[in-house]
Every structure is written in structure tokens, then in C-alpha cells.
Motif scaffolding. Sequence first.
Motif, PDB file in Angstrom:
ATOM      1  N   UNK A 167       1.047  -1.125  -0.186  1.00 25.48           N
ATOM      2  CA  UNK A 167       0.048   0.014   0.219  1.00 25.48           C
ATOM      3  C   UNK A 167       0.733   1.016  -0.464  1.00 25.48           C
ATOM      4  N   UNK A 168       2.264   1.567   0.598  1.00 31.59           N
ATOM      5  CA  UNK A 168       3.335   2.214   0.817  1.00 31.59           C
ATOM      6  C   UNK A 168       4.390   1.920   0.549  1.00 31.59           C
ATOM      7  N   UNK A 169       4.855   1.689  -0.193  1.00 31.59           N
ATOM      8  CA  UNK A 169       6.267   1.174  -0.960  1.00 31.59           C
ATOM      9  C   UNK A 169       7.291   1.857   0.439  1.00 31.59           C
ATOM     10  N   UNK A 170       7.241   3.695   0.445  1.00 36.45           N
ATOM     11  CA  UNK A 170       8.174   4.166   1.002  1.00 36.45           C
ATOM     12  C   UNK A 170       7.893   3.620   3.056  1.00 36.45           C
ATOM     13  N   UNK A 171       6.698   3.288   3.135  1.00 37.15           N
ATOM     14  CA  UNK A 171       6.302   2.742   4.735  1.00 37.15           C
ATOM     15  C   UNK A 171       7.494   2.773   5.858  1.00 37.15           C
ATOM     16  N   UNK A 172       8.543   3.071   6.297  1.00 34.09           N
ATOM     17  CA  UNK A 172       9.627   2.550   6.972  1.00 34.09           C
ATOM     18  C   UNK A 172       9.027   1.830   8.282  1.00 34.09           C
ATOM     19  N   UNK A 173       9.179   0.623   8.590  1.00 39.73           N
ATOM     20  CA  UNK A 173       8.747  -0.518   9.190  1.00 39.73           C
ATOM     21  C   UNK A 173       9.978  -1.203  10.337  1.00 39.73           C
ATOM     22  N   UNK A 174       9.602  -1.264  11.692  1.00 39.68           N
ATOM     23  CA  UNK A 174      10.336  -1.515  12.622  1.00 39.68           C
ATOM     24  C   UNK A 174       9.915  -2.812  13.234  1.00 39.68           C
ATOM     25  N   UNK A 175      10.087  -3.702  13.589  1.00 36.55           N
ATOM     26  CA  UNK A 175      10.013  -5.081  14.411  1.00 36.55           C
ATOM     27  C   UNK A 175      10.535  -4.693  15.525  1.00 36.55           C
ATOM     28  N   UNK A 176       9.326  -4.627  16.844  1.00 34.96           N
ATOM     29  CA  UNK A 176       9.931  -4.539  18.008  1.00 34.96           C
ATOM     30  C   UNK A 176       9.227  -6.321  18.458  1.00 34.96           C
ATOM     31  N   UNK A 177      10.372  -6.787  18.832  1.00 29.06           N
ATOM     32  CA  UNK A 177       9.691  -7.626  19.304  1.00 29.06           C
ATOM     33  C   UNK A 177      10.304  -8.677  20.359  1.00 29.06           C
ATOM     34  N   UNK A 178       9.838  -9.673  20.872  1.00 28.53           N
ATOM     35  CA  UNK A 178      10.826 -11.137  21.312  1.00 28.53           C
ATOM     36  C   UNK A 178      10.737 -12.385  20.773  1.00 28.53           C
ATOM     37  N   UNK A 179      10.646 -12.226  19.526  1.00 32.45           N
ATOM     38  CA  UNK A 179      11.301 -13.257  18.423  1.00 32.45           C
ATOM     39  C   UNK A 179      12.881 -12.799  18.077  1.00 32.45           C
ATOM     40  N   UNK A 180      13.827 -14.032  18.494  1.00 32.22           N
ATOM     41  CA  UNK A 180      14.880 -13.676  18.139  1.00 32.22           C
ATOM     42  C   UNK A 180      15.203 -15.138  16.768  1.00 32.22           C
ATOM     43  N   UNK A 181      14.406 -15.483  16.650  1.00 31.27           N
ATOM     44  CA  UNK A 181      14.714 -17.146  15.517  1.00 31.27           C
ATOM     45  C   UNK A 181      14.702 -16.384  14.499  1.00 31.27           C
ATOM     46  N   UNK A 182      15.771 -17.081  13.275  1.00 32.49           N
ATOM     47  CA  UNK A 182      16.455 -16.981  12.365  1.00 32.49           C
ATOM     48  C   UNK A 182      15.247 -16.749  10.948  1.00 32.49           C
ATOM     49  N   UNK A 183      14.617 -17.733  11.221  1.00 39.23           N
ATOM     50  CA  UNK A 183      13.251 -17.611  10.407  1.00 39.23           C
ATOM     51  C   UNK A 183      12.354 -16.206  10.936  1.00 39.23           C
ATOM     52  N   UNK A 184      12.448 -15.998  11.548  1.00 36.17           N
ATOM     53  CA  UNK A 184      11.251 -14.973  11.494  1.00 36.17           C
ATOM     54  C   UNK A 184      12.242 -13.573  11.112  1.00 36.17           C
ATOM     55  N   UNK A 185      13.016 -13.361  11.361  1.00 37.05           N
ATOM     56  CA  UNK A 185      14.655 -12.571  11.292  1.00 37.05           C
ATOM     57  C   UNK A 185      14.217 -11.728   9.749  1.00 37.05           C
ATOM     58  N   UNK A 186      14.652 -12.684   9.272  1.00 36.89           N
ATOM     59  CA  UNK A 186      14.712 -13.148   7.744  1.00 36.89           C
ATOM     60  C   UNK A 186      13.296 -12.609   7.130  1.00 36.89           C
ATOM     61  N   UNK A 187      12.589 -13.727   7.544  1.00 34.56           N
ATOM     62  CA  UNK A 187      11.060 -13.506   6.709  1.00 34.56           C
ATOM     63  C   UNK A 187      10.457 -11.939   6.594  1.00 34.56           C
ATOM     64  N   UNK A 188      10.868 -11.576   8.088  1.00 34.76           N
ATOM     65  CA  UNK A 188      10.239 -10.166   8.416  1.00 34.76           C
ATOM     66  C   UNK A 188      11.448  -8.877   7.622  1.00 34.76           C
ATOM     67  N   UNK A 189      12.790  -9.074   7.047  1.00 30.29           N
ATOM     68  CA  UNK A 189      13.902  -8.396   6.387  1.00 30.29           C
ATOM     69  C   UNK A 189      13.290  -8.824   5.242  1.00 30.29           C
ATOM     70  N   UNK A 190      12.805  -9.618   4.327  1.00 28.27           N
ATOM     71  CA  UNK A 190      12.707  -9.787   3.462  1.00 28.27           C
ATOM     72  C   UNK A 190      11.413  -9.461   2.885  1.00 28.27           C
ATOM     73  N   UNK A 191       9.961  -9.721   3.818  1.00 26.62           N
ATOM     74  CA  UNK A 191       8.889  -8.986   3.765  1.00 26.62           C
ATOM     75  C   UNK A 191       9.113  -7.313   3.124  1.00 26.62           C
ATOM     76  N   UNK A 192      10.238  -6.025   4.198  1.00 23.77           N
ATOM     77  CA  UNK A 192      10.399  -4.899   3.476  1.00 23.77           C
ATOM     78  C   UNK A 192      10.641  -4.538   4.626  1.00 23.77           C
ATOM     79  N   UNK A 193      10.685  -4.958   6.210  1.00 19.49           N
ATOM     80  CA  UNK A 193      11.564  -3.942   7.736  1.00 19.49           C
ATOM     81  C   UNK A 193      12.438  -3.354   6.913  1.00 19.49           C
ATOM     82  N   UNK A 194      12.477  -2.812   7.475  1.00 19.62           N
ATOM     83  CA  UNK A 194      13.344  -1.740   7.905  1.00 19.62           C
ATOM     84  C   UNK A 194      14.879  -2.474   8.679  1.00 19.62           C
TER      85      UNK A 194
END
Length: 226
Positions: free
Chosen positions: A68-95
Motif C-alpha cells: 500500500x505504501x512502499x515508502x513506509x518505514x517499518x520497525x519490528x519490535x518483538x521478543x522473537x529472535x529466531x533466524x526464520x522470523x528475522x529473515x522473513x521480516x527483512x525479506x518482507x520489507x522491514x527496515x
Amino acid sequence: MVVEDDPGIRRYMEDAINGQADLRCVGSFDRIQPSRQALQTSPPDILLLDLGLPDGHGIELISLCKQLNPLCEILVITSFSDDANIIRCLEAGAQGYILKDAFHPDIPRFISELRQGGSPISPRIGRKLLSLLRQQKGPSQPSPATTVCPSPDESNLSGREAEVLNLIARGYSYQEISGHLAISLNTVRTYIKQIYQKLAVRSRGEAVFEAAKMGWLPAQLLRPDS
């Protein structure tokens, strides 16, 4: 916009945002469904979100927001520290990706970094990314000591784009790149947009990860705390 199911942390985020003269919290939610509706109505410029929500995984909001807004800056703040979640979020577009190591994350500083083109990442996550990059390179790849940014013919990047990519990998902000290369901030943004298009990525983290995975960047260029 804030998406966080812990009431205390959510209120803290709201107060931290509204306490800044040039920021306004336009929405605060604790579940996927109302967040999705709000994003479709009015996508924010900055999205702060948790991943473990009562009615789903926050990553779907990252993907929707970027559509919807490719220029949106996205920051994940979570307790999940596993590799799968980290990579999935960065690949999805989190900055950025911050762990809830402390109850009160430094929201104003993280937002400031995002707005300057930075990628707030917890030191522990930075170390994980470095480890993943080294695993991706494998023993058959050239030695990091001799690995350099590719020539334009090899990477389809111009010489200046390769310079900008190198500085992105070193953790430079957009403003720092502007000063280092003696070019305007708008020119930096144009180069970065072109790099993202050529690498088929949507964030700084993705660009660095993909470039290093392909051997275009030596892993030691990355700051462990960036």
C-alpha cells in the motif's frame, strides 16, 4: 501506527511518538484485523509492530503495508529472535528489527534512525545476520579479504551505485552517504531506489543481505551493531 498487544508497551509507544513535535500516532491496535483495515484506509509513514499477535503473525502486516505504501518505514519490535522470523521480516520489507530486551525500547531514537535512512537492529540480531551471511557464502566463496563490490558489468550496478551499496553495508545513514560522496540527499535516495530495483528488494536490510549472499560484499563490512 503502532501494532502491539501488550497494553503497557503500546501506551509507551504512543506516548513516545506523540511526545515528538513533528510526529503523530495515527493508529494504535492490538490485533491483525483492525490494523489491516486501518492500513488499507490510510497507510502510515512509519509502522512499529510486534509479531506475536492474538489473531495472527505480524509479518502479514509488513507485506500489506509495503504493497500500500512502499515508502513506509517499518520497525519490528518483538521478543522473537529466531533466524526464520528475522529473515522473513527483512525479506518482507522491514527496515529494522529490535528485541524487547528491555521493557521500554528507545522509540524516539529508533524513529529518528529510520527517518535518516538507518536500520535500527539489536546487536544480538546483527550478530545473527553476520553469521547467516557467512553461512550463505560457504567455504567455496572467495576470501572476504579479497572480496570487493562488483564492477558494473558484473553486477549491473553503476560505479556510483556500487559505492552507495558499499556504504549502506557499512551502516552509513543517507545523510552520511551524502556527505561522504559529496552528493545531495535526493541523489542518494535516487541511487538507493535504483539499487533496490536492480536487487529486487524493498529495504536496506534486504539489499545488504542479498548483495552479501551473492558475494558482492565482504561480510566484515557490516557493523555488528548496525
